[in-house]
Design an enzyme around this catalytic site. Structure first.
Site, mmCIF file in Angstrom:
data_model
loop_
_atom_site.group_PDB
_atom_site.id
_atom_site.type_symbol
_atom_site.label_atom_id
_atom_site.label_comp_id
_atom_site.label_asym_id
_atom_site.label_seq_id
_atom_site.Cartn_x
_atom_site.Cartn_y
_atom_site.Cartn_z
ATOM 1 N N HIS A 131 0.851 -1.204 0.000
ATOM 2 C CA HIS A 131 0.000 0.000 0.000
ATOM 3 C C HIS A 131 0.875 1.239 0.000
ATOM 4 O O HIS A 131 2.022 1.202 0.458
ATOM 5 C CB HIS A 131 -0.964 0.010 1.189
ATOM 6 C CG HIS A 131 -0.303 -0.179 2.516
ATOM 7 N ND1 HIS A 131 0.074 -1.418 2.977
ATOM 8 C CD2 HIS A 131 0.072 0.707 3.467
ATOM 9 C CE1 HIS A 131 0.628 -1.295 4.178
ATOM 10 N NE2 HIS A 131 0.652 -0.012 4.490
ATOM 11 N N HIS A 150 0.816 5.195 1.314
ATOM 12 C CA HIS A 150 0.159 6.221 2.133
ATOM 13 C C HIS A 150 0.238 7.568 1.416
ATOM 14 O O HIS A 150 1.310 7.949 0.928
ATOM 15 C CB HIS A 150 0.903 6.411 3.464
ATOM 16 C CG HIS A 150 0.884 5.241 4.378
ATOM 17 N ND1 HIS A 150 0.021 5.149 5.434
ATOM 18 C CD2 HIS A 150 1.660 4.128 4.424
ATOM 19 C CE1 HIS A 150 0.260 4.018 6.104
ATOM 20 N NE2 HIS A 150 1.246 3.384 5.506
#
Ligand code: 5GP
Ligand code: ZN
Length: 134
Positions: A99, A101
């Site tokens: 992922h 951010h």
């Protein structure tokens, strides 16, 4: 990965606040945001970290990070934005599904991204690293 929380969130198996979705990615609001608007880019397919990401998908993730940075900056009227991506427990990764951010930053707010101690690059380290990376 049936027991991966980000697989479930990315694929809509658990409802979540979604700010963008396409066939490869879902972008969601972080449940414990570092700042207002903190978002996470999640690929729908499971890859544990950047080393596992196929080049083409990683390229798409980078382009999406730019697109979402523009959108977030306009929508949230933030003054800056950190793009952060952790790999491995030692680097602070807590969910082992790749992922990115996106953390909006607001002028005058307290620092929220770790400010590392700035060392000095020694001649010895420089020579060692350059020889290992060569
Ligand atoms: P990491 O430390 O792995 O880079 O970041 C994981 C991030 O995922 C953290 O910022 C954490 O707040 C967020 N997070 C963990 N579980 C959930 C969840 O169930 N929903 C959402 N929206 N965010 C989560
Ligand atoms: Zn997953």
């Amino acid at each position: 990965m049936s027991d991966c929380i980000f697989c479930m969130l990315a694929n809509g198996e658990i409802p979540t606040a979604t700010v963008y979705e396409d066939s490869d990615f879902r972008v969601i609001l972080d449940a414990n945001p570092a700042s207002k608007g903190h978002s996470l880019i999640l690929p729908k397919e499971h890859f544990a970290n950047i080393r596992e990401m196929p080049d083409e998908l990683l390229g798409k993730a980078a382009v999406l990070a730019k697109k979402m940075s523009v959108r977030l900056t306009e929508a949230m009227n933030c003054d800056g934005l950190n793009v952060v991506q952790n790999n491995g427990e030692a680097a602070g990764q807590t969910v082992f599904h790749f992922h990115i951010h996106l953390i909006p930053r607001y002028a005058g707010s307290a620092p929220i991204v770790a400010n590392w101690h700035q060392g000095v690059l020694t001649e010895e380290d420089k020579a060692e690293i350059l020889s290992k990376m060569g």
